[in-house]
Scaffold this motif. Structure first.
Motif, short mmCIF file in Angstrom:
data_model
loop_
_atom_site.label_atom_id
_atom_site.label_comp_id
_atom_site.label_asym_id
_atom_site.label_seq_id
_atom_site.Cartn_x
_atom_site.Cartn_y
_atom_site.Cartn_z
N ILE A 58 0.79 -1.23 0.00
CA ILE A 58 0.00 0.00 0.00
C ILE A 58 0.83 1.28 0.00
N HIS A 59 2.06 1.24 0.50
CA HIS A 59 2.85 2.47 0.67
C HIS A 59 3.27 3.10 -0.64
N ASN A 60 3.04 4.42 -0.69
CA ASN A 60 3.50 5.26 -1.79
C ASN A 60 2.96 4.83 -3.15
N HIS A 61 1.72 4.35 -3.12
CA HIS A 61 1.06 3.95 -4.36
C HIS A 61 -0.19 4.80 -4.56
N ALA A 62 -0.52 5.04 -5.81
CA ALA A 62 -1.76 5.72 -6.17
C ALA A 62 -2.63 4.73 -6.92
N PHE A 63 -3.90 4.75 -6.60
CA PHE A 63 -4.85 3.80 -7.20
C PHE A 63 -6.14 4.52 -7.57
N THR A 64 -6.83 3.98 -8.54
CA THR A 64 -8.19 4.40 -8.82
C THR A 64 -9.07 3.18 -8.56
N VAL A 65 -10.03 3.35 -7.65
CA VAL A 65 -10.95 2.27 -7.28
C VAL A 65 -12.35 2.83 -7.38
N GLU A 66 -13.19 2.18 -8.18
CA GLU A 66 -14.59 2.57 -8.36
C GLU A 66 -14.71 4.06 -8.71
N GLY A 67 -13.83 4.54 -9.59
CA GLY A 67 -13.91 5.91 -10.08
C GLY A 67 -13.32 6.97 -9.17
N ARG A 68 -12.83 6.58 -8.01
CA ARG A 68 -12.21 7.55 -7.09
C ARG A 68 -10.70 7.34 -7.09
N ARG A 69 -9.97 8.42 -6.87
CA ARG A 69 -8.52 8.34 -6.82
C ARG A 69 -8.05 8.35 -5.37
N TYR A 70 -7.04 7.54 -5.09
CA TYR A 70 -6.48 7.42 -3.75
C TYR A 70 -4.96 7.40 -3.83
N ARG A 71 -4.34 8.01 -2.85
CA ARG A 71 -2.88 7.94 -2.69
C ARG A 71 -2.63 7.53 -1.24
N PHE A 72 -1.89 6.46 -1.03
CA PHE A 72 -1.66 5.90 0.31
C PHE A 72 -0.18 6.08 0.70
N ILE A 73 0.04 6.55 1.92
CA ILE A 73 1.38 6.71 2.46
C ILE A 73 1.40 6.05 3.84
N VAL A 74 2.39 5.20 4.09
CA VAL A 74 2.56 4.61 5.42
C VAL A 74 3.43 5.57 6.22
N ARG A 75 2.85 6.11 7.29
CA ARG A 75 3.58 7.06 8.15
C ARG A 75 4.57 6.35 9.06
N SER A 76 4.14 5.22 9.59
CA SER A 76 5.01 4.47 10.49
C SER A 76 4.58 3.01 10.51
N SER A 77 5.49 2.19 10.99
CA SER A 77 5.23 0.77 11.09
C SER A 77 5.87 0.27 12.37
N ARG A 78 5.22 -0.65 13.07
CA ARG A 78 5.80 -1.20 14.29
C ARG A 78 5.47 -2.67 14.42
N LEU A 79 6.23 -3.33 15.27
CA LEU A 79 6.06 -4.76 15.51
C LEU A 79 6.16 -4.98 17.01
N MET A 80 5.20 -5.75 17.58
CA MET A 80 5.19 -5.99 19.02
C MET A 80 4.54 -7.33 19.33
N ARG A 81 4.81 -7.80 20.51
CA ARG A 81 4.15 -9.02 20.99
C ARG A 81 2.66 -8.71 21.13
N ASP A 82 1.82 -9.67 20.76
CA ASP A 82 0.37 -9.49 20.88
C ASP A 82 -0.06 -9.63 22.33
N GLY A 83 -0.88 -8.73 22.80
CA GLY A 83 -1.31 -8.75 24.19
C GLY A 83 -2.32 -9.83 24.52
N ALA A 84 -3.06 -10.30 23.55
CA ALA A 84 -4.14 -11.26 23.81
C ALA A 84 -3.71 -12.71 23.60
N GLU A 85 -2.70 -12.95 22.80
CA GLU A 85 -2.26 -14.31 22.47
C GLU A 85 -0.77 -14.44 22.80
#
Length: 148
Positions: A104-131
């Motif tokens: 998804i990062h830094n890509h532009a798409f047209t979906v159902e006639g609308r234009r979208y540009r997606f940027i990932v601001r940050s990403s993290r990895l952690m142990r899951d609290g529930a499992e």
């Protein structure tokens, strides 16, 4: 026509993720933003959507932010937890989160006639609290959505 473009942007992000072959090598299509409260592992959920709308009607546009949560457990030979581990939960979740970001990062798409540009601001990895044996990746995404 919605002027906040919140739901259309969520739907577009899910469509884009479900169309990404590299991501589908890691997670089943049905496990990307699954409807079930108890989805098959690994899975990806879209959550926490917020929209800052601008314009109305045919000039509607918005800045939409959301998070993509990736969940994974260890992988074992023949999917048997009694067998040899192929990949730790942390490595599996990291690989899944990286695939989500790449899809998804830094890509532009047209979906159902609308234009979208997606940027990932940050990403993290952690142990899951529930499992206890699971890890959790989070990608914080900002999308620019335009009506047409």
């Amino acid at each position: 026509m919605p002027s906040d473009l919140l739901r259309p942007t969520e739907r577009a992000a899910v469509i884009i993720l479900k169309a990404n072959a590299a991501l589908l090598d890691i997670v089943a299509k049905a496990s990307i933003d699954p409807v079930s409260e108890a989805p098959d592992w690994p899975f990806v959920r879209l959550d926490g959507t917020q929209s800052i709308p601008a314009g109305r009607g045919c000039t509607a546009r918005a800045e939409v932010s959301f998070m993509l949560h990736s969940f994974a457990k260890p992988r074992y030979v023949d999917d048997d937890p009694a067998g040899a581990m192929i990949e730790t939960a942390k490595d599996h979740a990291g690989r899944l989160n990286s695939a989500v970001v790449e899809a998804i990062h830094n890509h532009a798409f047209t979906v159902e006639g609308r234009r979208y540009r997606f940027i990932v601001r940050s990403s993290r990895l952690m142990r899951d609290g529930a499992e206890a044996d699971a890890w959790h990746g989070i990608a914080s995404v900002v999308a620019r959505a335009f009506q047409g």
